[in-house]
Design an enzyme around this catalytic site. Structure first.
Site, PDB file in Angstrom:
ATOM      1  N   ARG A 194       0.603  -1.155   0.165  1.00 55.49           N
ATOM      2  CA  ARG A 194      -0.104   0.060  -0.021  1.00 55.49           C
ATOM      3  C   ARG A 194       1.353   1.441  -0.094  1.00 55.49           C
ATOM      4  O   ARG A 194       1.715   1.339   0.614  1.00 55.49           O
ATOM      5  CB  ARG A 194      -0.759  -0.182   1.057  1.00 55.49           C
TER       6      ARG A 194
ATOM      7  N   HIS B  65      -1.098  -0.259  -9.782  1.00 56.88           N
ATOM      8  CA  HIS B  65      -1.867  -1.121  -8.502  1.00 56.88           C
ATOM      9  C   HIS B  65      -2.506  -2.229 -10.081  1.00 56.88           C
ATOM     10  O   HIS B  65      -3.603  -3.069  -9.389  1.00 56.88           O
ATOM     11  CB  HIS B  65      -2.868  -0.725  -7.977  1.00 56.88           C
TER      12      HIS B  65
HETATM   13  P1  NDP Z   1      -1.531 -11.719   4.995  1.00 56.51           P
HETATM   14  O1  NDP Z   1      -1.825 -10.846   6.164  1.00 56.51           O
HETATM   15  O2  NDP Z   1      -1.676 -13.319   4.323  1.00 56.51           O
HETATM   16  O3  NDP Z   1       0.409 -11.381   5.691  1.00 56.51           O
HETATM   17  C1  NDP Z   1       0.554 -10.559   6.131  1.00 56.51           C
HETATM   18  C2  NDP Z   1       2.014 -10.862   6.728  1.00 56.51           C
HETATM   19  O4  NDP Z   1       2.715  -9.044   7.173  1.00 56.51           O
HETATM   20  C3  NDP Z   1       2.231 -11.409   7.639  1.00 56.51           C
HETATM   21  O5  NDP Z   1       3.256 -12.223   7.400  1.00 56.51           O
HETATM   22  C4  NDP Z   1       2.214 -10.574   9.020  1.00 56.51           C
HETATM   23  O6  NDP Z   1       2.611 -11.338  10.134  1.00 56.51           O
HETATM   24  C5  NDP Z   1       2.718  -9.227   8.863  1.00 56.51           C
HETATM   25  N1  NDP Z   1       2.644  -8.346   9.256  1.00 56.51           N
HETATM   26  C6  NDP Z   1       1.545  -7.926   9.327  1.00 56.51           C
HETATM   27  N2  NDP Z   1       1.968  -6.433  10.588  1.00 56.51           N
HETATM   28  C7  NDP Z   1       3.118  -6.536  10.592  1.00 56.51           C
HETATM   29  C8  NDP Z   1       4.199  -5.948  11.962  1.00 56.51           C
HETATM   30  N3  NDP Z   1       3.496  -4.439  12.113  1.00 56.51           N
HETATM   31  N4  NDP Z   1       5.083  -6.468  11.979  1.00 56.51           N
HETATM   32  C9  NDP Z   1       5.413  -7.143  11.528  1.00 56.51           C
HETATM   33  N5  NDP Z   1       4.685  -8.236  10.118  1.00 56.51           N
HETATM   34  C10 NDP Z   1       3.719  -7.880  10.047  1.00 56.51           C
HETATM   35  O7  NDP Z   1      -1.813 -10.722   3.677  1.00 56.51           O
HETATM   36  P2  NDP Z   1      -1.288 -11.198   2.295  1.00 56.51           P
HETATM   37  O8  NDP Z   1      -0.094 -11.243   1.522  1.00 56.51           O
HETATM   38  O9  NDP Z   1      -2.551 -11.658   1.725  1.00 56.51           O
HETATM   39  O10 NDP Z   1      -1.694  -9.593   0.972  1.00 56.51           O
HETATM   40  C11 NDP Z   1      -0.976  -8.769   2.287  1.00 56.51           C
HETATM   41  C12 NDP Z   1      -1.240  -7.008   1.450  1.00 56.51           C
HETATM   42  O11 NDP Z   1      -0.764  -7.198  -0.294  1.00 56.51           O
HETATM   43  C13 NDP Z   1      -2.345  -6.849   1.524  1.00 56.51           C
HETATM   44  O12 NDP Z   1      -3.231  -6.478   2.986  1.00 56.51           O
HETATM   45  C14 NDP Z   1      -2.324  -6.049   0.459  1.00 56.51           C
HETATM   46  O13 NDP Z   1      -2.146  -4.703   0.889  1.00 56.51           O
HETATM   47  C15 NDP Z   1      -1.372  -6.313  -0.595  1.00 56.51           C
HETATM   48  N6  NDP Z   1      -1.965  -6.343  -1.620  1.00 56.51           N
HETATM   49  C16 NDP Z   1      -1.928  -5.773  -2.941  1.00 56.51           C
HETATM   50  C17 NDP Z   1      -1.901  -5.514  -4.134  1.00 56.51           C
HETATM   51  C18 NDP Z   1      -1.258  -5.096  -5.544  1.00 56.51           C
HETATM   52  O14 NDP Z   1      -1.988  -5.991  -6.434  1.00 56.51           O
HETATM   53  N7  NDP Z   1      -1.013  -4.624  -5.057  1.00 56.51           N
HETATM   54  C19 NDP Z   1      -2.988  -7.153  -4.139  1.00 56.51           C
HETATM   55  C20 NDP Z   1      -2.838  -8.080  -2.964  1.00 56.51           C
HETATM   56  C21 NDP Z   1      -2.427  -7.556  -2.301  1.00 56.51           C
HETATM   57  P3  NDP Z   1       1.340 -12.752  10.764  1.00 56.51           P
HETATM   58  O15 NDP Z   1       2.335 -13.926   9.702  1.00 56.51           O
HETATM   59  O16 NDP Z   1       2.865 -12.497  11.956  1.00 56.51           O
HETATM   60  O17 NDP Z   1       0.599 -12.773  10.883  1.00 56.51           O
HETATM   61  C1  OXD Z   2      -6.046  -5.853  -2.772  1.00 52.05           C
HETATM   62  C2  OXD Z   2      -5.269  -5.286  -3.903  1.00 52.05           C
HETATM   63  O1  OXD Z   2      -5.506  -5.797  -1.504  1.00 52.05           O
HETATM   64  O2  OXD Z   2      -5.939  -5.841  -4.859  1.00 52.05           O
HETATM   65  O3  OXD Z   2      -6.596  -7.374  -3.204  1.00 52.05           O
HETATM   66  O4  OXD Z   2      -4.811  -4.394  -3.006  1.00 52.05           O
END
Ligand code: NDP
Ligand code: OXD
Length: 313
Positions: free
Chosen positions: A228, A276
């Protein structure tokens, strides 16, 4: 059973047809058509605040993306914006992992193989050998090793790069040196040649990529942000690029989207901008996943991907 849909572009037909096929036992209606009527489930992307406030009819809200910041930020302006005790469910991969792997691997290999420099040489009509990077020196850090980040980390490790991962709680990913929490952050960041950001946007992670963090990376490191925009302090990134601390950045997400025409990122050739698109919501995969979860909830079975509202993801 009724499923209520909200998509910001108003193009409902393919969604309604998709749900009719995948979940024929449900009647699928648009929010615009069904305001005020009780329904069982809502399926939304970036819904307006008035859609969810005070709803007592819903059994769950399904988010048409992995990131739920677009829903949770409704609470910033209105603490009552989300229906109390209704689970919010995010997409769990649903075809996004493979796209993320492609996007990030492409960017990493482009930097590792110095393709931008060869392109600049071509524009200047120059035939010149450039010393290759050593794989062993090209350590990559993946910030966020959840559903999507773990797949990215594994894919990069399969090329033989040293890969580190960082998460909130302790995780283990095969072939990846894993670090967790604030106490593990320095060891994760120190000397990275590439930082990949796949964190969710939460109060803890907003502005995390600032000048201090970028200074911990190796001189001439690269940043790939597919998470993001508000994770990055834009002015700090620009300064780090201009000072040579960051040799290049590939950014898919921005504080304001579309990126405003007068934003300085547009004028910085070392910054690559995409609109995006790193991982798109795939309609068929998403409908299939949501339909399965609705059936599970109807049968009283637990489902994955329920958002922890306190944690923010
Ligand atoms: P998940 O919830 O599966 O994974 C999030 C990861 O981030 C986990 O490993 C989590 O730790 C870690 N995390 C969260 N908060 C912290 C913190 N404060 N410190 C350290 N680590 C942290 O999410 P996804 O992998 O499914 O998606 C991730 C993000 O990707 C989405 O939230 C979205 O914003 C972005 N996205 C962007 C897209 C694009 O097209 N650009 C498309 C899809 C998603 P833990 O394992 O311990 O919970
Ligand atoms: C998502 C994205 O969060 O598309 O899935 O950004």
């Amino acid at each position: 059973m009724k499923v209520q849909l909200y998509v910001p572009d108003g193009r409902y037909d393919p969604w309604i047809e998709g749900f009719a096929e995948a979940l024929p036992e449900a009647e699928c209606v648009t929010w615009e058509q069904s305001q005020g009527q009780p329904v069982d489930y809502a399926v939304v992307w970036r819904p307006p605040v008035e859609m969810l406030r005070g709803r007592t009819d819903l059994k769950a809200v399904f988010n048409l993306g992995a990131g739920v910041d677009g829903i949770l930020q409704l609470r910033d302006a209105d603490p009552e914006a989300l229906p109390a005790s209704v689970p919010i469910v995010r997409l769990d991969d649903a075809g996004m992992g493979a796209q993320m792997v492609e996007y990030v691997t492409h960017a990493v290999l482009r930097y590792f193989r110095r393709m931008d420099e060869f392109a600049a040489q071509q524009r200047a009509g120059t035939w010149k050998f450039l010393k290759p990077n050593r794989r062993a020196d090209f350590t990559i850090g993946v910030m966020g090793i959840g559903t999507l980040g773990a797949q990215i980390a594994r894919a990069l490790a399969s090329f033989g790069f040293p890969v580190r991962g960082w998460s909130r709680s302790a995780r283990s990913v095969e072939g990846v040196e894993c670090h967790a929490g604030e106490q593990g952050q320095a060891a994760f960041l120190d000397g990275l040649r590439v930082l990949v950001n796949v964190l969710p946007l939460t109060p803890e992670t907003e502005n995390i990529i600032d000048g201090g963090l970028l200074a911990r990376l190796a001189k001439g490191a690269y940043l790939i942000n597919v998470a993001r925009g508000p994770h990055v302090v834009d002015e700090d990134l620009l300064a780090a690029v201009q000072q040579g601390q960051i040799a290049g950045a590939t950014l898919d997400v921005f504080r304001k989207e579309p990126l405003p025409a007068d934003h300085p990122f547009w004028q910085e050739p070392r910054i690559t901008i995409t609109p995006h698109i790193a991982a798109l919501t795939l309609r068929e995969d998403s409908i299939a996943q949501i339909a399965d979860k609705i059936r599970a909830l109807q049968a009283g079975r637990p489902i994955a991907g329920v958002v922890d509202l306190q944690r923010g993801y």
